[in-house]
Design a protein around this motif. Structure first.
Motif, PDB file in Angstrom:
ATOM      1  N   UNK A 119      37.282  36.255 -24.002  1.00 39.10           N
ATOM      2  CA  UNK A 119      36.132  35.895 -23.176  1.00 39.10           C
ATOM      3  C   UNK A 119      35.151  37.058 -23.069  1.00 39.10           C
ATOM      4  N   UNK A 120      33.888  36.765 -22.743  1.00 39.06           N
ATOM      5  CA  UNK A 120      32.904  37.849 -22.594  1.00 39.06           C
ATOM      6  C   UNK A 120      33.339  38.837 -21.518  1.00 39.06           C
ATOM      7  N   UNK A 121      33.106  40.123 -21.740  1.00 39.71           N
ATOM      8  CA  UNK A 121      33.440  41.099 -20.688  1.00 39.71           C
ATOM      9  C   UNK A 121      32.579  40.880 -19.449  1.00 39.71           C
ATOM     10  N   UNK A 122      33.078  41.297 -18.329  1.00 39.04           N
ATOM     11  CA  UNK A 122      32.387  41.033 -17.062  1.00 39.04           C
ATOM     12  C   UNK A 122      31.012  41.670 -17.008  1.00 39.04           C
ATOM     13  N   UNK A 123      30.844  42.805 -17.679  1.00 30.36           N
ATOM     14  CA  UNK A 123      29.562  43.506 -17.600  1.00 30.36           C
ATOM     15  C   UNK A 123      28.490  42.860 -18.475  1.00 30.36           C
ATOM     16  N   UNK A 124      28.863  41.901 -19.322  1.00 26.53           N
ATOM     17  CA  UNK A 124      27.893  41.303 -20.237  1.00 26.53           C
ATOM     18  C   UNK A 124      27.041  40.280 -19.483  1.00 26.53           C
ATOM     19  N   UNK A 125      25.715  40.407 -19.533  1.00 24.51           N
ATOM     20  CA  UNK A 125      24.853  39.444 -18.822  1.00 24.51           C
ATOM     21  C   UNK A 125      25.083  38.021 -19.331  1.00 24.51           C
ATOM     22  N   UNK A 126      24.905  37.058 -18.445  1.00 23.06           N
ATOM     23  CA  UNK A 126      25.163  35.657 -18.788  1.00 23.06           C
ATOM     24  C   UNK A 126      24.299  35.195 -19.957  1.00 23.06           C
ATOM     25  N   UNK A 127      23.085  35.747 -20.092  1.00 23.43           N
ATOM     26  CA  UNK A 127      22.198  35.306 -21.177  1.00 23.43           C
ATOM     27  C   UNK A 127      22.729  35.702 -22.555  1.00 23.43           C
ATOM     28  N   UNK A 128      23.719  36.615 -22.597  1.00 18.50           N
ATOM     29  CA  UNK A 128      24.287  37.043 -23.867  1.00 18.50           C
ATOM     30  C   UNK A 128      25.630  36.370 -24.170  1.00 18.50           C
ATOM     31  N   UNK A 129      26.061  35.476 -23.297  1.00 17.13           N
ATOM     32  CA  UNK A 129      27.358  34.825 -23.522  1.00 17.13           C
ATOM     33  C   UNK A 129      27.339  33.951 -24.763  1.00 17.13           C
ATOM     34  N   UNK A 130      26.224  33.295 -25.065  1.00 17.88           N
ATOM     35  CA  UNK A 130      26.145  32.489 -26.275  1.00 17.88           C
ATOM     36  C   UNK A 130      26.245  33.393 -27.515  1.00 17.88           C
ATOM     37  N   UNK A 131      25.565  34.540 -27.462  1.00 17.10           N
ATOM     38  CA  UNK A 131      25.677  35.498 -28.573  1.00 17.10           C
ATOM     39  C   UNK A 131      27.126  35.943 -28.742  1.00 17.10           C
ATOM     40  N   UNK A 132      27.820  36.175 -27.644  1.00 16.35           N
ATOM     41  CA  UNK A 132      29.215  36.594 -27.722  1.00 16.35           C
ATOM     42  C   UNK A 132      30.057  35.532 -28.438  1.00 16.35           C
ATOM     43  N   UNK A 133      29.802  34.264 -28.173  1.00 18.07           N
ATOM     44  CA  UNK A 133      30.512  33.196 -28.867  1.00 18.07           C
ATOM     45  C   UNK A 133      30.170  33.198 -30.354  1.00 18.07           C
ATOM     46  N   UNK A 134      28.888  33.368 -30.682  1.00 16.19           N
ATOM     47  CA  UNK A 134      28.510  33.432 -32.093  1.00 16.19           C
ATOM     48  C   UNK A 134      29.228  34.575 -32.799  1.00 16.19           C
ATOM     49  N   UNK A 135      29.282  35.722 -32.152  1.00 13.55           N
ATOM     50  CA  UNK A 135      29.932  36.882 -32.777  1.00 13.55           C
ATOM     51  C   UNK A 135      31.427  36.638 -32.968  1.00 13.55           C
TER      52      UNK A 135
END
Length: 302
Positions: A119-135
């Motif tokens: 899962x995305x780390x807690x410090x990652x802004x919500x707007x970057x969660x989709x990018x995290x899934x892509x990565x």
């Protein structure tokens, strides 16, 4: 938009609920060659934890997929990967019975994969969660490239048969390799469908490949160090020797050739392996045939 047209070869058909009897498999199932044995045994350490993260990433992306055939292939992919994880976990139990405790290694691996594929780390802004899934999807697609190429390698390899390798272990590796070849396009096509950025895909391979090879070497070192039946350390020259004997893929192939092919803009997994060869082995495999008979299924056709 996707940069590569989607193809429908390389999608899974169904799960084969294979089972293996490890009671007669020796510690060094490549006779007289603990190095080759443990280099391949690392797959049993890497795959269960890795495939759990593969499943999670693809499941999270499934709601974004807008291709009906691709979406319909996600369920059998997940079923196949979950059974792979289970089958390799049983081998770890067998290694423990033979005096090789793999938990310290697999626990470290699990923590590492949770940071990169979880899962995305807690410090990652919500707007970057989709990018995290892509990565994450791009990382999984890169790893699936390795598993498909390795699957094709073990299907074609005959040196292990000539070396007298344990037939049950060979069947496990070839069954798994055949299913990796069979579903080799699925994660790549999911990634292309929901994201498709070449640069995310390329950077994922450039970062994932060294980590994959590093964990593989570390796993082999760990197994050899903790094998109570040998007093032997891991050496590069032993890898080169085993590669010359065609008992292992060569380091040059894993470190350079395989990643470079993936980095081509026009790359697609269809070009990496043969579905026909995979299906032919799945018809021959003693474990897959027994699973098919238990399920009352007719022989598979291409």
């Amino acid at each position: 938009m996707p940069e590569v047209q989607l193809h429908h070869d390389g999608y899974p058909k169904y799960r084969r609920m294979v089972r293996f009897d490890w009671s007669e498999t020796p510690v060094h199932w490549v006779p007289g060659d603990p190095f080759s044995t443990h280099m391949m045994n690392v797959l049993h350490l890497l795959l269960p934890e890795g495939e759990r993260h593969f499943i999670k990433a693809v499941l999270e992306a499934s709601s974004l997929v807008d291709d009906p055939e691709l979406e319909g292939s996600i369920k059998p992919f997940i079923q196949q990967e979950s059974w792979h994880a289970w089958a390799h976990q049983i081998v770890l139990d067998h290694l423990a019975e033979q005096g090789i405790d793999t938990k310290p290694y697999t626990e470290r691996l699990g923590r590492s994969l949770s940071m990169t594929l979880g899962d995305p780390p807690r410090f990652l802004p919500a707007r970057l969660h989709r990018w995290w899934l892509y990565r994450r999807l791009a990382d999984v697609a890169a790893l699936e490239h390795f598993t498909a190429v390795l699957g094709q390698w073990v299907l074609q390899n005959r040196a292990l048969d000539y070396a007298g390798a344990d037939p049950v272990m060979l069947d496990l590796l070839r069954w798994h390799g055949a299913e990796e070849v069979e579903h080799r396009s699925l994660v790549f096509d999911v990634y292309q469908n929901v994201c498709g950025s070449y640069w995310i895909r390329a950077i994922s391979m450039l970062t994932t490949a060294p980590l994959f090879i590093g964990w593989w070497i570390a796993g082999a070192r760990y197994l050899m160090k903790n094998d109570p039946t040998i007093d032997q350390t891991w050496r590069w020259r032993d890898w080169l020797r085993a590669a010359r004997q065609y008992r292992l893929p060569g380091p040059g192939s894993l470190l350079f050739t395989i990643p470079v092919r993936y980095l081509r803009r026009g790359h697609h997994p269809d070009h990496e392996a043969s579905t026909e060869m995979a299906v032919q082995y799945l018809e021959y495999s003693p474990a897959a045939r027994a699973a098919r008979e238990r399920a009352g299924l007719a022989p598979q056709t291409t």
